[in-house]
Design a protein around this motif. Structure first.
Motif, PDB file in Angstrom:
ATOM      1  N   MET A  16       0.683  -1.186   0.008  1.00  0.00           N
ATOM      2  CA  MET A  16      -0.042   0.016   0.049  1.00  0.00           C
ATOM      3  C   MET A  16       0.936   1.260  -0.116  1.00  0.00           C
ATOM      4  N   VAL A  17       0.311   2.228  -0.531  1.00  0.00           N
ATOM      5  CA  VAL A  17       1.237   3.440  -0.962  1.00  0.00           C
ATOM      6  C   VAL A  17       1.295   4.311   0.331  1.00  0.00           C
ATOM      7  N   ASP A  18       2.335   4.633   0.829  1.00  0.00           N
ATOM      8  CA  ASP A  18       2.541   5.347   1.905  1.00  0.00           C
ATOM      9  C   ASP A  18       1.916   7.079   1.647  1.00  0.00           C
ATOM     10  N   VAL A  19       1.098   7.274   2.316  1.00  0.00           N
ATOM     11  CA  VAL A  19       0.512   8.777   1.931  1.00  0.00           C
ATOM     12  C   VAL A  19       0.513   9.670   3.170  1.00  0.00           C
ATOM     13  N   THR A  20       1.148   9.260   4.095  1.00  0.00           N
ATOM     14  CA  THR A  20       1.562   9.876   5.391  1.00  0.00           C
ATOM     15  C   THR A  20       1.822  11.362   5.262  1.00  0.00           C
ATOM     16  N   ASP A  21       2.620  11.601   4.500  1.00  0.00           N
ATOM     17  CA  ASP A  21       3.386  12.974   4.261  1.00  0.00           C
ATOM     18  C   ASP A  21       2.555  13.979   3.183  1.00  0.00           C
ATOM     19  N   LYS A  22       1.475  13.300   2.607  1.00  0.00           N
ATOM     20  CA  LYS A  22       0.588  14.209   1.542  1.00  0.00           C
ATOM     21  C   LYS A  22      -0.398  15.102   2.166  1.00  0.00           C
ATOM     22  N   GLY A  23      -0.348  16.176   1.596  1.00  0.00           N
ATOM     23  CA  GLY A  23      -1.616  16.931   2.303  1.00  0.00           C
ATOM     24  C   GLY A  23      -3.017  16.843   1.654  1.00  0.00           C
ATOM     25  N   ASN A  24      -3.927  17.196   2.775  1.00  0.00           N
ATOM     26  CA  ASN A  24      -5.295  16.857   2.483  1.00  0.00           C
ATOM     27  C   ASN A  24      -5.661  17.816   1.245  1.00  0.00           C
ATOM     28  N   THR A  25      -6.363  17.277   0.212  1.00  0.00           N
ATOM     29  CA  THR A  25      -7.012  18.279  -0.746  1.00  0.00           C
ATOM     30  C   THR A  25      -8.434  17.683  -1.144  1.00  0.00           C
ATOM     31  N   GLN A  26      -9.175  18.409  -1.654  1.00  0.00           N
ATOM     32  CA  GLN A  26     -10.635  18.233  -2.149  1.00  0.00           C
ATOM     33  C   GLN A  26     -10.342  17.309  -3.315  1.00  0.00           C
ATOM     34  N   ARG A  27     -11.258  16.292  -3.248  1.00  0.00           N
ATOM     35  CA  ARG A  27     -11.165  14.867  -4.477  1.00  0.00           C
ATOM     36  C   ARG A  27     -12.582  14.822  -4.456  1.00  0.00           C
ATOM     37  N   GLU A  28     -12.568  14.427  -5.872  1.00  0.00           N
ATOM     38  CA  GLU A  28     -14.147  14.095  -6.472  1.00  0.00           C
ATOM     39  C   GLU A  28     -13.830  13.119  -7.621  1.00  0.00           C
ATOM     40  N   ALA A  29     -14.842  12.229  -7.695  1.00  0.00           N
ATOM     41  CA  ALA A  29     -14.676  10.985  -8.721  1.00  0.00           C
ATOM     42  C   ALA A  29     -16.258  10.934  -9.226  1.00  0.00           C
ATOM     43  N   ARG A  30     -16.340  10.762 -10.590  1.00  0.00           N
ATOM     44  CA  ARG A  30     -17.660  10.259 -10.853  1.00  0.00           C
ATOM     45  C   ARG A  30     -17.239   9.159 -11.945  1.00  0.00           C
ATOM     46  N   LEU A 146     -15.657   8.791 -15.207  1.00  0.00           N
ATOM     47  CA  LEU A 146     -15.935  10.009 -16.039  1.00  0.00           C
ATOM     48  C   LEU A 146     -15.071  11.103 -15.695  1.00  0.00           C
ATOM     49  N   GLU A 147     -14.894  11.325 -14.508  1.00  0.00           N
ATOM     50  CA  GLU A 147     -13.782  12.498 -14.367  1.00  0.00           C
ATOM     51  C   GLU A 147     -13.275  12.384 -12.795  1.00  0.00           C
ATOM     52  N   LYS A 148     -12.193  12.927 -12.793  1.00  0.00           N
ATOM     53  CA  LYS A 148     -11.668  12.991 -11.223  1.00  0.00           C
ATOM     54  C   LYS A 148     -11.083  14.422 -11.144  1.00  0.00           C
ATOM     55  N   THR A 149     -11.235  14.773  -9.764  1.00  0.00           N
ATOM     56  CA  THR A 149     -10.517  16.225  -9.611  1.00  0.00           C
ATOM     57  C   THR A 149      -9.850  16.135  -8.410  1.00  0.00           C
ATOM     58  N   GLY A 150      -8.549  16.876  -8.327  1.00  0.00           N
ATOM     59  CA  GLY A 150      -7.975  17.047  -7.031  1.00  0.00           C
ATOM     60  C   GLY A 150      -6.728  16.126  -6.873  1.00  0.00           C
ATOM     61  N   GLY A 151      -5.767  16.328  -6.088  1.00  0.00           N
ATOM     62  CA  GLY A 151      -4.691  15.393  -6.105  1.00  0.00           C
ATOM     63  C   GLY A 151      -3.555  16.023  -6.968  1.00  0.00           C
ATOM     64  N   LYS A 152      -2.212  15.142  -6.695  1.00  0.00           N
ATOM     65  CA  LYS A 152      -1.004  15.525  -7.385  1.00  0.00           C
ATOM     66  C   LYS A 152      -1.054  15.394  -8.864  1.00  0.00           C
ATOM     67  N   SER A 153      -1.856  14.322  -9.346  1.00  0.00           N
ATOM     68  CA  SER A 153      -2.176  14.013 -10.767  1.00  0.00           C
ATOM     69  C   SER A 153      -2.903  14.969 -11.735  1.00  0.00           C
ATOM     70  N   GLY A 154      -3.503  15.826 -11.065  1.00  0.00           N
ATOM     71  CA  GLY A 154      -4.623  16.779 -11.630  1.00  0.00           C
ATOM     72  C   GLY A 154      -5.970  16.156 -11.957  1.00  0.00           C
ATOM     73  N   ASP A 155      -6.485  17.014 -12.582  1.00  0.00           N
ATOM     74  CA  ASP A 155      -7.948  16.401 -13.137  1.00  0.00           C
ATOM     75  C   ASP A 155      -7.892  15.500 -14.273  1.00  0.00           C
ATOM     76  N   TYR A 156      -8.923  15.098 -14.514  1.00  0.00           N
ATOM     77  CA  TYR A 156      -9.084  13.972 -15.506  1.00  0.00           C
ATOM     78  C   TYR A 156     -10.553  14.257 -15.967  1.00  0.00           C
ATOM     79  N   HIS A 157     -10.937  14.258 -17.380  1.00  0.00           N
ATOM     80  CA  HIS A 157     -12.453  14.165 -17.879  1.00  0.00           C
ATOM     81  C   HIS A 157     -12.226  13.260 -19.019  1.00  0.00           C
ATOM     82  N   ILE A 158     -13.311  12.323 -18.951  1.00  0.00           N
ATOM     83  CA  ILE A 158     -13.383  11.475 -19.972  1.00  0.00           C
ATOM     84  C   ILE A 158     -13.500  12.330 -21.465  1.00  0.00           C
ATOM     85  N   LYS A 159     -12.784  11.574 -22.393  1.00  0.00           N
ATOM     86  CA  LYS A 159     -12.973  12.267 -23.866  1.00  0.00           C
ATOM     87  C   LYS A 159     -14.128  11.891 -24.568  1.00  0.00           C
TER      88      LYS A 159
END
Length: 159
Positions: A16-30, A146-159
């Motif tokens: 499992m990836v260690d996310v201990t040091d990552k900051g909290n961000t608003q995240r959403e996925a559809r 369909l889409e996701k927002t937030g986090g280090k990898s940025g936003d994604y929206h289906i094409k």
């Protein structure tokens, strides 16, 4: 070219990836999923004539519950404190199918894509389960993010 796999440790073992040091961000996925069926089966559901009860209400609850249990089902997922899970179910009479759309949200250190996908998947599986006595050849398809927002990898929206 060496690839850096986040779920494989230096010894090549899954972890499992260690996310201990990552900051909290608003995240959403559809996510979404479809289940195709005979017009008679779809009408039975819509008209509330199914002998097992309200198919859509049961599927909606199953999808919400599944999102909350994703880390129990997918081995390397983190248990998350979801702040919102929504499962929408829409009968598409012209296409003889049901469309399930899920939304998962949180403020956290890791994304909610798997929770949204799990919610949509389990909701359509529940529709299948409730209707299989009436029709066994229903087709589940197009399960996708369909889409996701937030986090280090940025936003994604289906094409």
């Amino acid at each position: 070219m060496t690839e850096n796999f986040t779920h494989i440790n230096a010894e090549g073992h899954a972890h499992m990836v260690d996310v201990t040091d990552k900051g909290n961000t608003q995240r959403e996925a559809r996510a979404q999923a479809f289940i195709e069926m005979a017009p008679e089966t779809l009408q039975m559901i819509i008209q509330g004539e199914h002998h097992k009860g309200d198919v859509f209400a049961t599927a909606r609850i199953a999808g919400i519950q599944a999102a909350k249990k994703t880390s129990d089902l997918i081995p390397l997922c983190h248990p998350l404190m979801l702040t919102k899970v929504e499962v929408d179910i829409e009968a598409e009479l012209d296409n003889q199918r049901v469309k399930v759309t899920s939304l998962c949200k949180l403020s956290g250190k890791t994304g909610v894509e798997m929770e949204a996908l799990t919610a949509a998947s389990v909701a359509v599986l529940t529709i299948y389960d409730m209707c299989k006595a009436v029709q066994k050849d229903m087709l589940i398809s197009q399960i996708c993010l369909l889409e996701k927002t937030g986090g280090k990898s940025g936003d994604y929206h289906i094409k």
